[in-house]
Design an enzyme around this catalytic site. Structure first.
Site, PDB file in Angstrom:
ATOM      1  N   ARG A   1       0.847  -1.205   0.000  1.00 11.00           N
ATOM      2  CA  ARG A   1       0.000   0.000   0.000  1.00 11.00           C
ATOM      3  C   ARG A   1       0.881   1.254   0.000  1.00 11.00           C
ATOM      4  O   ARG A   1       0.606   2.218  -0.697  1.00 11.00           O
ATOM      5  CB  ARG A   1      -0.960   0.019   1.199  1.00 11.00           C
ATOM      6  CG  ARG A   1      -1.674   1.358   1.333  1.00 11.00           C
ATOM      7  CD  ARG A   1      -2.867   1.419   2.277  1.00 11.00           C
ATOM      8  NE  ARG A   1      -2.884   0.478   3.358  1.00 11.00           N
ATOM      9  CZ  ARG A   1      -2.163   0.566   4.482  1.00 11.00           C
ATOM     10  NH1 ARG A   1      -1.360   1.608   4.671  1.00 11.00           N
ATOM     11  NH2 ARG A   1      -2.237  -0.363   5.403  1.00 11.00           N
TER      12      ARG A   1
ATOM     13  N   TYR B   1     -16.667  17.589 -14.508  1.00  5.90           N
ATOM     14  CA  TYR B   1     -16.944  16.162 -14.702  1.00  5.90           C
ATOM     15  C   TYR B   1     -18.025  15.715 -13.703  1.00  5.90           C
ATOM     16  O   TYR B   1     -17.951  16.045 -12.516  1.00  5.90           O
ATOM     17  CB  TYR B   1     -15.641  15.379 -14.488  1.00  5.90           C
ATOM     18  CG  TYR B   1     -15.835  13.887 -14.536  1.00  5.90           C
ATOM     19  CD1 TYR B   1     -16.131  13.247 -15.738  1.00  5.90           C
ATOM     20  CD2 TYR B   1     -15.746  13.112 -13.391  1.00  5.90           C
ATOM     21  CE1 TYR B   1     -16.319  11.879 -15.776  1.00  5.90           C
ATOM     22  CE2 TYR B   1     -15.928  11.746 -13.424  1.00  5.90           C
ATOM     23  CZ  TYR B   1     -16.222  11.137 -14.632  1.00  5.90           C
ATOM     24  OH  TYR B   1     -16.419   9.781 -14.665  1.00  5.90           O
TER      25      TYR B   1
ATOM     26  N   ASP C   1      -7.536  19.462 -13.590  1.00 13.11           N
ATOM     27  CA  ASP C   1      -7.825  18.123 -14.106  1.00 13.11           C
ATOM     28  C   ASP C   1      -7.448  18.157 -15.588  1.00 13.11           C
ATOM     29  O   ASP C   1      -8.130  18.774 -16.400  1.00 13.11           O
ATOM     30  CB  ASP C   1      -9.314  17.806 -13.898  1.00 13.11           C
ATOM     31  CG  ASP C   1      -9.668  16.395 -14.352  1.00 13.11           C
ATOM     32  OD1 ASP C   1      -8.993  15.872 -15.258  1.00 13.11           O
ATOM     33  OD2 ASP C   1     -10.637  15.827 -13.805  1.00 13.11           O
TER      34      ASP C   1
ATOM     35  N   LYS D   1      -8.445   7.269 -19.250  1.00 12.88           N
ATOM     36  CA  LYS D   1      -8.750   7.863 -20.549  1.00 12.88           C
ATOM     37  C   LYS D   1      -7.524   7.804 -21.475  1.00 12.88           C
ATOM     38  O   LYS D   1      -7.120   6.736 -21.844  1.00 12.88           O
ATOM     39  CB  LYS D   1      -9.274   9.284 -20.346  1.00 12.88           C
ATOM     40  CG  LYS D   1     -10.311   9.419 -19.209  1.00 12.88           C
ATOM     41  CD  LYS D   1     -11.614   8.716 -19.498  1.00 12.88           C
ATOM     42  CE  LYS D   1     -12.532   8.575 -18.296  1.00 12.88           C
ATOM     43  NZ  LYS D   1     -12.849   9.797 -17.585  1.00 12.88           N
TER      44      LYS D   1
HETATM   45  C1  PLP Z   1     -13.293  10.133 -16.287  1.00 10.80           C
HETATM   46  C2  PLP Z   1     -12.909  11.398 -15.670  1.00 10.80           C
HETATM   47  C3  PLP Z   1     -12.664  11.493 -14.306  1.00 10.80           C
HETATM   48  C4  PLP Z   1     -12.850  10.337 -13.356  1.00 10.80           C
HETATM   49  O1  PLP Z   1     -11.959   9.293 -13.617  1.00 10.80           O
HETATM   50  P1  PLP Z   1     -12.299   7.758 -13.274  1.00 10.80           P
HETATM   51  O2  PLP Z   1     -11.054   7.062 -13.675  1.00 10.80           O
HETATM   52  O3  PLP Z   1     -13.500   7.384 -14.083  1.00 10.80           O
HETATM   53  O4  PLP Z   1     -12.586   7.680 -11.825  1.00 10.80           O
HETATM   54  C5  PLP Z   1     -12.266  12.718 -13.804  1.00 10.80           C
HETATM   55  N1  PLP Z   1     -12.132  13.793 -14.591  1.00 10.80           N
HETATM   56  C6  PLP Z   1     -12.368  13.743 -15.918  1.00 10.80           C
HETATM   57  C7  PLP Z   1     -12.202  14.973 -16.736  1.00 10.80           C
HETATM   58  C8  PLP Z   1     -12.772  12.548 -16.508  1.00 10.80           C
HETATM   59  O5  PLP Z   1     -13.019  12.505 -17.815  1.00 10.80           O
END
Ligand code: PLP
Length: 389
Positions: A44, A96, A168, A193
């Site tokens: 961890r 998001y 982000d 992504k």
């Molecule tokens: C998908 C996404 C998230 C969240 O990510 P997960 O891996 O699905 O938890 C956060 N911010 C943006 C811009 C996203 O597209």
């Protein structure tokens, strides 16, 4: 960072010479004496496969350190855990959906308030900050209306009030944009992504600007424990090796698709930072290295959920699914899918119309993608004709 540097920043294994990173599938590490170890004690706290990924992501973002979490939302959560009751977050309004849910339904209960603002206009940010604002939280470009905010300008406002700027950076990816260079304190990625890039894992990443912030995230990562497992770290590293190639192709496809949509008679508006008519096209061009991302959104002239439903079930290559950034093209209907947790009124305020459709362009041939969309428009238009009779 150049493609060459990215590829050669992935280390080979010093023990065996294995050219790819070994998956250290272990929970614990043998110690020579209590507290005397080879840099790892419990999985961890740290794991060698994860460490390779974390170091790599820190380099990609020109940050001090990187941290890998089980999902993007776990990464977001780790940054939020630095707040205390009474603190305020100023967040981009087109945030998001999952972040909105976490802010509003988890953190507001703990006494942390969130003020959603259109951050594409820097004056709005300057006016909305208060002495309680501890975090300014932006996505740029946003999901799904591809709003772009001036990261450097907002970072100056954050500094002037002693708040941290969190970006982000999921949509821009580290190939297009490095927010720390523009003054951000924390960078977040949903590794699910573009970074993973193959729609085969969920992962989250945090990159910090300096030692002090790194220590804070390291503490929370270990204290809360939402770490990414070694196998998924391996897959994420493998994804990063082709990130530059994939992202550039996706940007090229998305621009072609956006230009096609812009001139289509069934389309009422197209959202893509690469289009000259986009509100912050010039800022995007500058801060995104001339790359505008693989996501394009558009609304239909027939602005109903039914029309959107017909469209999203009529494509062949664009598969109907949540998520984005993978090699295979996807499409979704945010109002019913990714953004269903946001009330309709708030969605409309943020520009997410009932018929808004989000495309994530993969790495297919762009002409095939355009033909696929053209066919779907035809099917929808025929369907309307039949319904009218
Ligand atoms: C998908 C996404 C998230 C969240 O990510 P997960 O891996 O699905 O938890 C956060 N911010 C943006 C811009 C996203 O597209």
């Amino acid at each position: 960072m150049s493609a060459t540097k990215i590829i050669h920043s992935v280390p080979s294994d010093p023990l065996t010479g294995a050219i790819s990173v070994p998956v250290y599938q272990t929970s614990t590490f043998i110690q020579d004496a209590p507290g005397v170890n080879k840099g790892f004690d419990y999985a961890r706290s740290n794991n060698p496969t994860r460490k390779v990924l974390e170091d790599l992501v820190a380099k990609l973002e020109n940050g001090h350190a990187g941290f890998a979490f089980s999902t993007g939302l776990a990464a977001i959560d780790a940054v939020l855990k630095q707040l205390s009751s009474g603190d305020e977050i100023l967040a981009v309004d087109d945030i998001y959906g999952g972040a909105y849910r976490l802010f509003t339904h988890v953190y507001e209960k703990l006494g942390i308030s969130v003020n959603y603002v259109d951050t594409t206009d820097i004056d709005n940010v300057a006016q909305a900050v208060t002495s309680k604002t501890k975090l300014i939280w932006i996505e740029s470009p946003t999901n799904p209306t591809l709003k772009v905010s001036d990261i450097e300008g907002i970072s100056k406002i954050a500094k002037s009030i002693g708040a941290y700027l969190v970006v982000d950076n999921t949509f821009a990816s580290p190939i297009a944009q490095n927010p720390i260079d523009l003054g951000a304190d924390f960078v977040i990625h949903s590794g699910t992504k573009y970074i993973g890039g193959h729609s085969d894992l969920v992962a989250g990443l945090v990159v910090t600007k300096n030692q002090e912030l790194s220590e804070k995230i390291k503490f929370i990562q270990n204290a809360s424990g939402g770490v990414l497992g070694p196998w998924d770290c391996f897959l994420t590293i493998r994804g990063i090796e082709t990130l530059d190639l994939r992202y550039r192709k996706q940007c090229e496809n998305a621009l072609k698709v956006a230009l096609f949509l812009e001139q289509h008679e069934a389309v009422s508006e197209v959202f893509y930072p690469g289009l000259e008519g986009h509100k912050n096209h010039e800022i995007a061009k500058k801060q995104q290295n001339g790359l505008f991302g693989g996501v394009v959104s558009f609304s239909l002239k027939t602005d109903t959920q039914d029309a959107a439903n017909e469209f999203v079930t009529s494509t062949e290559y664009f598969k109907l699914a949540e998520s984005l950034g993978g090699v295979k093209s996807l499409l979704c209907h945010p109002a019913q899918m990714t953004h269903a947790s946001i009330p309709r009124e708030k969605r409309l305020q943020a520009g997410i119309k009932d018929s808004l459709i989000r495309l994530s362009c993969g790495i297919e041939e762009y002409q095939d993608l355009i033909n696929d969309l053209a066919n779907a428009f035809e099917k929808v238009q025929q369907g309307e004709f039949v319904n009218a009779i």
